[in-house]
Scaffold this motif. Structure first.
Motif, PDB file in Angstrom:
ATOM      1  N   ASP A 175       0.839  -1.228   0.217  1.00  0.00           N
ATOM      2  CA  ASP A 175       0.055  -0.056   0.117  1.00  0.00           C
ATOM      3  C   ASP A 175       0.950   1.265   0.155  1.00  0.00           C
ATOM      4  O   ASP A 175       0.437   2.340  -0.621  1.00  0.00           O
ATOM      5  CB  ASP A 175      -1.025  -0.078   1.239  1.00  0.00           C
ATOM      6  N   ILE A 176       1.874   1.170   0.691  1.00  0.00           N
ATOM      7  CA  ILE A 176       2.949   2.328   0.690  1.00  0.00           C
ATOM      8  C   ILE A 176       4.387   1.902   0.704  1.00  0.00           C
ATOM      9  O   ILE A 176       4.609   0.641   1.476  1.00  0.00           O
ATOM     10  CB  ILE A 176       2.893   3.116   2.149  1.00  0.00           C
ATOM     11  N   PHE A 177       5.308   2.471  -0.134  1.00  0.00           N
ATOM     12  CA  PHE A 177       6.738   2.221  -0.005  1.00  0.00           C
ATOM     13  C   PHE A 177       7.451   3.334   0.996  1.00  0.00           C
ATOM     14  O   PHE A 177       7.190   4.542   0.844  1.00  0.00           O
ATOM     15  CB  PHE A 177       7.339   2.337  -1.402  1.00  0.00           C
ATOM     16  N   VAL A 178       8.105   2.775   1.771  1.00  0.00           N
ATOM     17  CA  VAL A 178       8.825   3.700   2.620  1.00  0.00           C
ATOM     18  C   VAL A 178      10.414   3.148   2.760  1.00  0.00           C
ATOM     19  O   VAL A 178      10.673   1.949   2.885  1.00  0.00           O
ATOM     20  CB  VAL A 178       8.085   3.290   4.176  1.00  0.00           C
ATOM     21  N   LEU A 179      11.295   3.978   2.933  1.00  0.00           N
ATOM     22  CA  LEU A 179      12.594   3.846   3.209  1.00  0.00           C
ATOM     23  C   LEU A 179      13.347   5.331   3.509  1.00  0.00           C
ATOM     24  O   LEU A 179      13.153   6.343   2.817  1.00  0.00           O
ATOM     25  CB  LEU A 179      13.510   3.506   1.885  1.00  0.00           C
ATOM     26  N   MET A 180      13.865   5.356   4.825  1.00  0.00           N
ATOM     27  CA  MET A 180      13.991   6.720   5.334  1.00  0.00           C
ATOM     28  C   MET A 180      15.694   6.935   5.352  1.00  0.00           C
ATOM     29  O   MET A 180      16.292   6.959   6.346  1.00  0.00           O
ATOM     30  CB  MET A 180      13.738   6.664   7.001  1.00  0.00           C
ATOM     31  N   SER A 181      15.809   6.913   4.020  1.00  0.00           N
ATOM     32  CA  SER A 181      17.166   6.977   3.658  1.00  0.00           C
ATOM     33  C   SER A 181      18.114   8.354   4.281  1.00  0.00           C
ATOM     34  O   SER A 181      17.324   9.348   4.464  1.00  0.00           O
ATOM     35  CB  SER A 181      17.485   7.495   2.159  1.00  0.00           C
ATOM     36  N   ASN A 182      19.252   8.338   4.940  1.00  0.00           N
ATOM     37  CA  ASN A 182      20.248   9.239   5.519  1.00  0.00           C
ATOM     38  C   ASN A 182      21.339   9.353   4.937  1.00  0.00           C
ATOM     39  O   ASN A 182      21.876   8.228   4.676  1.00  0.00           O
ATOM     40  CB  ASN A 182      19.755   9.317   7.014  1.00  0.00           C
ATOM     41  N   VAL A 196      14.631   3.006  -5.943  1.00  0.00           N
ATOM     42  CA  VAL A 196      13.620   2.299  -5.459  1.00  0.00           C
ATOM     43  C   VAL A 196      12.417   3.147  -5.386  1.00  0.00           C
ATOM     44  O   VAL A 196      11.353   2.606  -5.520  1.00  0.00           O
ATOM     45  CB  VAL A 196      13.849   1.625  -4.158  1.00  0.00           C
ATOM     46  N   TYR A 197      12.551   4.360  -5.069  1.00  0.00           N
ATOM     47  CA  TYR A 197      11.221   5.115  -4.946  1.00  0.00           C
ATOM     48  C   TYR A 197      10.609   5.453  -6.141  1.00  0.00           C
ATOM     49  O   TYR A 197       9.294   5.171  -6.309  1.00  0.00           O
ATOM     50  CB  TYR A 197      11.800   6.557  -4.563  1.00  0.00           C
ATOM     51  N   ILE A 198      11.287   5.476  -7.369  1.00  0.00           N
ATOM     52  CA  ILE A 198      10.636   5.744  -8.479  1.00  0.00           C
ATOM     53  C   ILE A 198      10.205   4.437  -9.151  1.00  0.00           C
ATOM     54  O   ILE A 198       9.162   4.315  -9.881  1.00  0.00           O
ATOM     55  CB  ILE A 198      11.470   6.471  -9.677  1.00  0.00           C
ATOM     56  N   GLU A 199      10.794   3.290  -8.647  1.00  0.00           N
ATOM     57  CA  GLU A 199      10.296   1.979  -8.799  1.00  0.00           C
ATOM     58  C   GLU A 199       8.765   1.897  -8.403  1.00  0.00           C
ATOM     59  O   GLU A 199       7.900   1.398  -8.872  1.00  0.00           O
ATOM     60  CB  GLU A 199      11.152   0.705  -8.619  1.00  0.00           C
ATOM     61  N   ALA A 200       8.715   2.304  -7.150  1.00  0.00           N
ATOM     62  CA  ALA A 200       7.318   2.065  -6.387  1.00  0.00           C
ATOM     63  C   ALA A 200       6.598   3.279  -6.874  1.00  0.00           C
ATOM     64  O   ALA A 200       5.424   2.764  -7.302  1.00  0.00           O
ATOM     65  CB  ALA A 200       7.598   2.564  -4.958  1.00  0.00           C
ATOM     66  N   SER A 201       6.772   4.215  -7.296  1.00  0.00           N
ATOM     67  CA  SER A 201       6.069   5.180  -8.096  1.00  0.00           C
ATOM     68  C   SER A 201       5.528   4.824  -9.335  1.00  0.00           C
ATOM     69  O   SER A 201       4.376   4.982  -9.834  1.00  0.00           O
ATOM     70  CB  SER A 201       6.502   6.644  -8.354  1.00  0.00           C
ATOM     71  N   ALA A 202       6.397   4.099  -9.931  1.00  0.00           N
ATOM     72  CA  ALA A 202       5.994   3.556 -11.550  1.00  0.00           C
ATOM     73  C   ALA A 202       4.841   2.643 -11.372  1.00  0.00           C
ATOM     74  O   ALA A 202       4.251   2.239 -12.265  1.00  0.00           O
ATOM     75  CB  ALA A 202       7.227   2.760 -12.085  1.00  0.00           C
ATOM     76  N   MET A 203       4.889   1.907 -10.175  1.00  0.00           N
ATOM     77  CA  MET A 203       3.849   0.647  -9.602  1.00  0.00           C
ATOM     78  C   MET A 203       2.622   1.525  -9.317  1.00  0.00           C
ATOM     79  O   MET A 203       1.928   0.686  -8.599  1.00  0.00           O
ATOM     80  CB  MET A 203       4.458  -0.341  -8.760  1.00  0.00           C
ATOM     81  N   GLY A 204       2.545   2.945  -9.177  1.00  0.00           N
ATOM     82  CA  GLY A 204       1.464   3.421  -8.706  1.00  0.00           C
ATOM     83  C   GLY A 204       1.282   3.538  -6.995  1.00  0.00           C
ATOM     84  O   GLY A 204       0.095   3.605  -6.456  1.00  0.00           O
ATOM     85  N   LYS A 205       2.374   3.417  -6.439  1.00  0.00           N
ATOM     86  CA  LYS A 205       2.387   3.451  -5.019  1.00  0.00           C
ATOM     87  C   LYS A 205       2.901   4.854  -4.329  1.00  0.00           C
ATOM     88  O   LYS A 205       3.771   5.329  -4.954  1.00  0.00           O
ATOM     89  CB  LYS A 205       3.139   2.161  -4.477  1.00  0.00           C
ATOM     90  N   PRO A 206       1.999   5.409  -3.253  1.00  0.00           N
ATOM     91  CA  PRO A 206       2.747   6.517  -2.703  1.00  0.00           C
ATOM     92  C   PRO A 206       3.996   6.122  -1.976  1.00  0.00           C
ATOM     93  O   PRO A 206       4.151   4.991  -1.707  1.00  0.00           O
ATOM     94  CB  PRO A 206       1.788   6.930  -1.626  1.00  0.00           C
ATOM     95  N   VAL A 207       4.895   7.121  -1.755  1.00  0.00           N
ATOM     96  CA  VAL A 207       6.100   6.784  -1.272  1.00  0.00           C
ATOM     97  C   VAL A 207       6.574   7.779  -0.435  1.00  0.00           C
ATOM     98  O   VAL A 207       6.297   8.909  -0.178  1.00  0.00           O
ATOM     99  CB  VAL A 207       7.538   6.684  -2.394  1.00  0.00           C
ATOM    100  N   ILE A 208       7.185   7.181   0.897  1.00  0.00           N
ATOM    101  CA  ILE A 208       7.933   7.945   1.919  1.00  0.00           C
ATOM    102  C   ILE A 208       9.259   7.914   2.011  1.00  0.00           C
ATOM    103  O   ILE A 208       9.528   6.627   2.166  1.00  0.00           O
ATOM    104  CB  ILE A 208       7.151   7.565   3.416  1.00  0.00           C
ATOM    105  N   GLY A 209      10.013   9.036   1.975  1.00  0.00           N
ATOM    106  CA  GLY A 209      11.631   8.727   2.092  1.00  0.00           C
ATOM    107  C   GLY A 209      12.090   9.914   2.865  1.00  0.00           C
ATOM    108  O   GLY A 209      11.465  10.866   3.233  1.00  0.00           O
ATOM    109  N   GLY A 210      13.440   9.614   3.282  1.00  0.00           N
ATOM    110  CA  GLY A 210      14.243  10.391   4.106  1.00  0.00           C
ATOM    111  C   GLY A 210      14.478  11.725   3.308  1.00  0.00           C
ATOM    112  O   GLY A 210      14.934  11.726   2.086  1.00  0.00           O
ATOM    113  N   LYS A 211      14.336  12.789   3.778  1.00  0.00           N
ATOM    114  CA  LYS A 211      14.782  14.009   3.261  1.00  0.00           C
ATOM    115  C   LYS A 211      16.316  14.318   3.355  1.00  0.00           C
ATOM    116  O   LYS A 211      17.000  14.945   4.355  1.00  0.00           O
ATOM    117  CB  LYS A 211      14.006  15.115   3.904  1.00  0.00           C
TER     118      LYS A 211
END
Length: 286
Positions: A175-182, A196-211
């Motif tokens: 349902d959600i892809f998440v990876l808190m990169s730092n 991996v964030y854009i791979e998840a986006s390509a599959m139509g998934k919202p993403v949460i990532g580290g700023k």
């Protein structure tokens, strides 16, 4: 050293040198390393950076006139789901579960420990939650110990290595892809882009990532997902809970992410930009 040999070879065969920088290769760890990086970036006629962040990092030791941004891309064939979501959920015993997914090496800079620490409070609001972690690495035992200490064994699964043939099914499942990169400067650890964030986006998934690092090129904050300060557990809890409870928001962000990937982040877009850089260099040589 490889750059020097490549430059010598390019001079010998009269072919101009172009380099691509990804992150860890130009993230300075100390003064001596900075000098090495400066030498490394001295020889290419053009330097392609995989994100705006890496462009700025390279610009500390290279002439900006030589730098170009050429983002990574995704291979949609690799991401094709080979198993239907319902079948895979049943195989994993995850029927009626909301699913978080992380994919990446199990290293400190991926921030998986931050996600695990956020889960107890998220589960209070979303009790039917499962978190799948795909990847291997040096932090695996530490992460598993953390899961046990928080009594999250029923909610978190370490799936280890998953083949390219199967990975699309897991992106499709979540349902959600998440990876808190730092960024960990002393180890030269940085997320240069975050494919991996854009791979998840390509599959139509919202993403949460580290700023952090180059994730700003991969995630549009509040549009395709959320970027959160890597150690802000409270904000991570809020954003995960918000997305898990709001199906319309998940769908909207996932659709925006897929549209963006299809427009800008396929490998054909990377190839077109790369070819443009090569033509620039060849025209200089004429």
């Amino acid at each position: 050293i490889n750059s020097i040999f490549s430059w010598i070879a390019s001079k010998a065969i009269r072919v101009p040198l172009v380099a691509t920088v990804h992150g860890i290769d130009i993230c300075p760890r100390n003064f001596i390393h900075s000098i090495i990086i400066r030498c490394y970036l001295l020889f290419p006629k053009r330097i392609m950076a995989v994100s705006r962040f890496i462009y700025e990092l390279a610009a500390l030791n290279a002439n900006r006139n030589k730098l170009r941004i050429v983002n990574n891309g995704v291979d949609l064939r690799k991401l094709k789901a080979t198993k239907k979501k319902g079948i895979l959920k049943k195989e994993l015993g995850l029927e009626n579960k909301k699913i978080l997914l992380s994919v990446g090496c199990l290293a400190n800079r991926k921030g998986i420990d931050i996600i695990i620490k956020a889960l107890p409070d998220v589960i209070k609001s979303v009790p039917n939650l499962a978190y799948l972690i795909i990847g291997k690495g040096e932090e695996e035992n530490n992460l598993k110990n953390l899961v046990e200490s928080l009594n999250l064994q029923d909610n978190i699964r370490f799936l280890g290595y998953v083949s390219d043939k199967e990975i699309g099914s897991y992106f499709n499942l979540c349902d959600i892809f998440v990876l808190m990169s730092n960024t960990i400067k002393e180890k030269g650890g940085v997320e240069g882009f975050g494919i991996v964030y854009i791979e998840a986006s390509a599959m139509g998934k919202p993403v949460i990532g580290g700023k952090s690092g180059g994730t700003g090129d991969a995630i549009v904050d509040n549009e395709t997902g959320f970027r959160i300060l890597p150690n802000n557990i409270n904000d991570l809890k809020k954003k995960m809970t918000l997305l898990l409870k709001n199906g319309k928001l998940r769908k909207r962000m996932g659709a925006a992410g897929r549209k963006r990937v299809m427009k800008n982040f396929l490998w054909k877009h990377n190839a077109e930009k790369t070819l443009k850089v090569y033509n620039e260099v060849l025209n200089l040589a004429c």
